[in-house]
Design a protein around this motif. Sequence first.
Motif, mmCIF file in Angstrom:
data_model
loop_
_atom_site.group_PDB
_atom_site.id
_atom_site.type_symbol
_atom_site.label_atom_id
_atom_site.label_comp_id
_atom_site.label_asym_id
_atom_site.label_seq_id
_atom_site.Cartn_x
_atom_site.Cartn_y
_atom_site.Cartn_z
ATOM 1 N N PRO A 4 56.935 51.605 75.191
ATOM 2 C CA PRO A 4 57.490 50.960 73.996
ATOM 3 C C PRO A 4 56.630 51.223 72.773
ATOM 4 O O PRO A 4 55.425 51.486 72.882
ATOM 5 C CB PRO A 4 57.481 49.471 74.356
ATOM 6 N N PRO A 5 57.215 51.161 71.573
ATOM 7 C CA PRO A 5 56.432 51.310 70.342
ATOM 8 C C PRO A 5 55.355 50.239 70.250
ATOM 9 O O PRO A 5 55.433 49.181 70.882
ATOM 10 C CB PRO A 5 57.479 51.143 69.232
ATOM 11 N N ALA A 6 54.350 50.501 69.428
ATOM 12 C CA ALA A 6 53.222 49.573 69.307
ATOM 13 C C ALA A 6 53.670 48.183 68.891
ATOM 14 O O ALA A 6 53.093 47.182 69.314
ATOM 15 C CB ALA A 6 52.214 50.125 68.303
ATOM 16 N N ASN A 7 54.710 48.104 68.063
ATOM 17 C CA ASN A 7 55.170 46.798 67.591
ATOM 18 C C ASN A 7 55.643 45.890 68.717
ATOM 19 O O ASN A 7 55.635 44.667 68.560
ATOM 20 C CB ASN A 7 56.325 46.968 66.598
ATOM 21 N N VAL A 8 56.108 46.461 69.814
ATOM 22 C CA VAL A 8 56.703 45.626 70.860
ATOM 23 C C VAL A 8 55.846 45.544 72.110
ATOM 24 O O VAL A 8 56.256 44.953 73.103
ATOM 25 C CB VAL A 8 58.120 46.124 71.228
ATOM 26 N N ARG A 9 54.663 46.111 72.085
ATOM 27 C CA ARG A 9 53.787 46.041 73.261
ATOM 28 C C ARG A 9 52.972 44.757 73.224
ATOM 29 O O ARG A 9 52.314 44.454 72.218
ATOM 30 C CB ARG A 9 52.849 47.251 73.313
ATOM 31 N N PRO A 10 52.978 43.987 74.316
ATOM 32 C CA PRO A 10 52.162 42.771 74.342
ATOM 33 C C PRO A 10 50.677 43.114 74.413
ATOM 34 O O PRO A 10 50.286 44.233 74.734
ATOM 35 C CB PRO A 10 52.630 42.057 75.617
ATOM 36 N N ALA A 11 49.849 42.142 74.111
ATOM 37 C CA ALA A 11 48.402 42.327 74.143
ATOM 38 C C ALA A 11 47.940 42.712 75.550
ATOM 39 O O ALA A 11 48.512 42.286 76.558
ATOM 40 C CB ALA A 11 47.707 41.055 73.683
ATOM 41 N N TRP A 12 46.860 43.475 75.610
ATOM 42 C CA TRP A 12 46.350 43.986 76.889
ATOM 43 C C TRP A 12 45.975 42.877 77.851
ATOM 44 O O TRP A 12 46.077 43.020 79.076
ATOM 45 C CB TRP A 12 45.119 44.871 76.634
ATOM 46 N N TRP A 13 45.551 41.724 77.310
ATOM 47 C CA TRP A 13 45.015 40.665 78.169
ATOM 48 C C TRP A 13 46.098 39.838 78.863
ATOM 49 O O TRP A 13 45.781 39.046 79.774
ATOM 50 C CB TRP A 13 44.111 39.727 77.364
ATOM 51 N N LEU A 14 47.368 40.000 78.461
ATOM 52 C CA LEU A 14 48.411 39.196 79.094
ATOM 53 C C LEU A 14 48.567 39.515 80.577
ATOM 54 O O LEU A 14 48.770 38.614 81.408
ATOM 55 C CB LEU A 14 49.749 39.409 78.375
ATOM 56 N N GLY A 19 48.201 37.615 86.131
ATOM 57 C CA GLY A 19 47.772 37.801 87.515
ATOM 58 C C GLY A 19 46.969 36.623 88.012
ATOM 59 O O GLY A 19 47.138 36.166 89.158
ATOM 60 N N LEU A 20 46.088 36.098 87.182
ATOM 61 C CA LEU A 20 45.274 34.939 87.578
ATOM 62 C C LEU A 20 46.122 33.684 87.747
ATOM 63 O O LEU A 20 45.821 32.830 88.599
ATOM 64 C CB LEU A 20 44.193 34.695 86.530
ATOM 65 N N LEU A 21 47.178 33.566 86.938
ATOM 66 C CA LEU A 21 48.010 32.361 86.979
ATOM 67 C C LEU A 21 49.098 32.414 88.045
ATOM 68 O O LEU A 21 49.692 31.380 88.365
ATOM 69 C CB LEU A 21 48.664 32.138 85.614
ATOM 70 N N ALA A 22 49.364 33.587 88.587
ATOM 71 C CA ALA A 22 50.480 33.741 89.526
ATOM 72 C C ALA A 22 50.451 32.740 90.682
ATOM 73 O O ALA A 22 51.498 32.174 91.036
ATOM 74 C CB ALA A 22 50.538 35.173 90.041
ATOM 75 N N GLY A 26 54.170 27.796 90.284
ATOM 76 C CA GLY A 26 55.080 26.718 90.627
ATOM 77 C C GLY A 26 54.829 25.441 89.845
ATOM 78 O O GLY A 26 55.714 24.590 89.733
ATOM 79 N N ARG A 27 53.628 25.303 89.298
ATOM 80 C CA ARG A 27 53.322 24.100 88.532
ATOM 81 C C ARG A 27 53.983 24.102 87.158
ATOM 82 O O ARG A 27 54.055 23.063 86.496
ATOM 83 C CB ARG A 27 51.813 23.971 88.350
ATOM 84 N N PHE A 28 54.429 25.270 86.694
ATOM 85 C CA PHE A 28 55.002 25.370 85.359
ATOM 86 C C PHE A 28 56.511 25.183 85.343
ATOM 87 O O PHE A 28 57.116 25.162 84.271
ATOM 88 C CB PHE A 28 54.680 26.737 84.743
ATOM 89 N N GLY A 29 57.132 25.093 86.482
ATOM 90 C CA GLY A 29 58.579 24.987 86.515
ATOM 91 C C GLY A 29 59.024 24.534 87.889
ATOM 92 O O GLY A 29 58.273 23.932 88.644
ATOM 93 N N GLY A 30 60.273 24.839 88.223
ATOM 94 C CA GLY A 30 60.786 24.479 89.537
ATOM 95 C C GLY A 30 61.352 23.070 89.565
ATOM 96 O O GLY A 30 61.542 22.412 88.543
ATOM 97 N N GLU A 31 61.605 22.608 90.766
ATOM 98 C CA GLU A 31 62.237 21.305 90.965
ATOM 99 C C GLU A 31 61.402 20.187 90.349
ATOM 100 O O GLU A 31 60.194 20.111 90.539
ATOM 101 C CB GLU A 31 62.429 21.050 92.464
ATOM 102 N N GLY A 32 62.040 19.338 89.599
ATOM 103 C CA GLY A 32 61.367 18.206 88.980
ATOM 104 C C GLY A 32 60.715 18.508 87.650
ATOM 105 O O GLY A 32 60.175 17.600 87.004
ATOM 106 N N ASP A 71 62.657 37.324 85.898
ATOM 107 C CA ASP A 71 61.555 38.202 85.518
ATOM 108 C C ASP A 71 60.519 37.525 84.630
ATOM 109 O O ASP A 71 59.687 38.195 84.018
ATOM 110 C CB ASP A 71 62.098 39.448 84.811
ATOM 111 N N LEU A 72 60.530 36.189 84.553
ATOM 112 C CA LEU A 72 59.531 35.493 83.751
ATOM 113 C C LEU A 72 58.134 35.690 84.323
ATOM 114 O O LEU A 72 57.929 35.645 85.534
ATOM 115 C CB LEU A 72 59.827 33.995 83.705
ATOM 116 N N THR A 73 57.169 35.869 83.462
ATOM 117 C CA THR A 73 55.775 35.866 83.876
ATOM 118 C C THR A 73 55.300 34.417 83.986
ATOM 119 O O THR A 73 55.939 33.497 83.456
ATOM 120 C CB THR A 73 54.904 36.593 82.849
ATOM 121 N N PRO A 74 54.167 34.172 84.636
ATOM 122 C CA PRO A 74 53.639 32.800 84.664
ATOM 123 C C PRO A 74 53.399 32.242 83.257
ATOM 124 O O PRO A 74 53.729 31.089 82.994
ATOM 125 C CB PRO A 74 52.328 32.953 85.443
#
Length: 415
Positions: A4-14, A19-22, A26-32, A71-74
């Motif tokens: 993708p063009p530079a304008n649409v590329r997310p930051a490298w650290w995402l 990966g660390l949050l994966a 489940g704590r960010f969504g789901g049932e309840g 396809d949501l990320t954490p």
Amino acid sequence: MERPPANVRPAWWLKPVNGLLAPFEGRFGGEGSFDAALRAASSRSGLPWPPDEPFLSGMKVLHDAWQAAPDLTPLGRFSLQTEIRRRLERRLRMLHLLDARPEIAAQTVDRPVFITGLPRTGTTFAHGLLARHVRGRAPMLWELLNPVPDTGRPGERKVSRRERLAAARTQVRGTHAAGPGFGAIHPMHPLEPEECIFLLPHGLNSHILAHVPDYRAWLERRDATPDYVYLKQQLQALQWGRPARRWVLKSPWHLSNVDVLLSVFPDAVVVLTDRDPARAMASWASMTEAGRRLHCHGADPRQIGREWVDIWAGAAESARRVRAGQGPGRFLDLPYDELTSDPLGAAERVWQSLGEEFDPESRARTLAYTRRDRRESPGGHKYGLGRYGLTAEEVRAAFGPDPTGSAAALAHDGA
């Protein structure tokens, strides 16, 4: 896949952070998680929930659609869950304000000006330009994120102006840090005018952040009147106790709901921007891809191109039909070429058409705005239709020769 063009590329650290949050996703969504957002809104505001159907049912539709996006990320899931909580907290504070101060709902929202049109047709620049008039008032980003003043209810957690400004600054900095090129696509600043879409609980802007086709279908068969009544209430809250001025509001998303807008704001004037739809859709697809990549593992540029041309062509057709049934003076045209070649003259023409004098102070403030450099990135915004599987001919055919209905309206007005 093509990079993708530079304008649409997310930051490298995402990627490493996701990966660390994966393991904890489940704590960010789901049932309840919707009930958890309700509790969080009450806890943060210090206010209890009164009965509020069907607003809460509608908000749960959006919540469930976002959480079901495959396809949501954490971080994306956490961000969207936070946005649900924000909308719920704003609603809860608004309900208590209207209960404590019923006179707010009796205020007049006098002859508001709504700027709309296809996205990427100069609506943002037009908004900032027209907002410089001494009789106009545009909501700042920090106000839109926290529009409800303190109610004085026992137990309420008050939010100072400093806190509201700090929250807006944090949100803008976070967006720019996660998407370094986003400022070149859509500059944002806490103390600048911003879209009133922030005050609407629902809209297809939610479809940018994640692909939610079921939510889109739900929106397209739903009456948006309650959303615009709620928008009016928040404007009344923002103007409460302040000198009366005409609201200058802006969002391309109004294009598909012009009929509802005019029913809730019967003395509103709609200013329609216009630009070659091929250029507009290329820019819009790029912006959508940027937003999608901040929240999802990836984005399909061709799917984005096809779907959004269909969405915006339908919105333009809806606005054309509404305009054809209105009398003179309800719609004003602001073509992109005029806006960019002679912004001061365009502002003067629009305000005089709105029945307001373009006085020396308004002229000076407007001229100063035209001389500002609003770019957030010196590289500018780069985009092209080919990446999104579209050609200029296809896009222009989808929208027809007059996307906003200006030619037909001018003929009608002169009849």
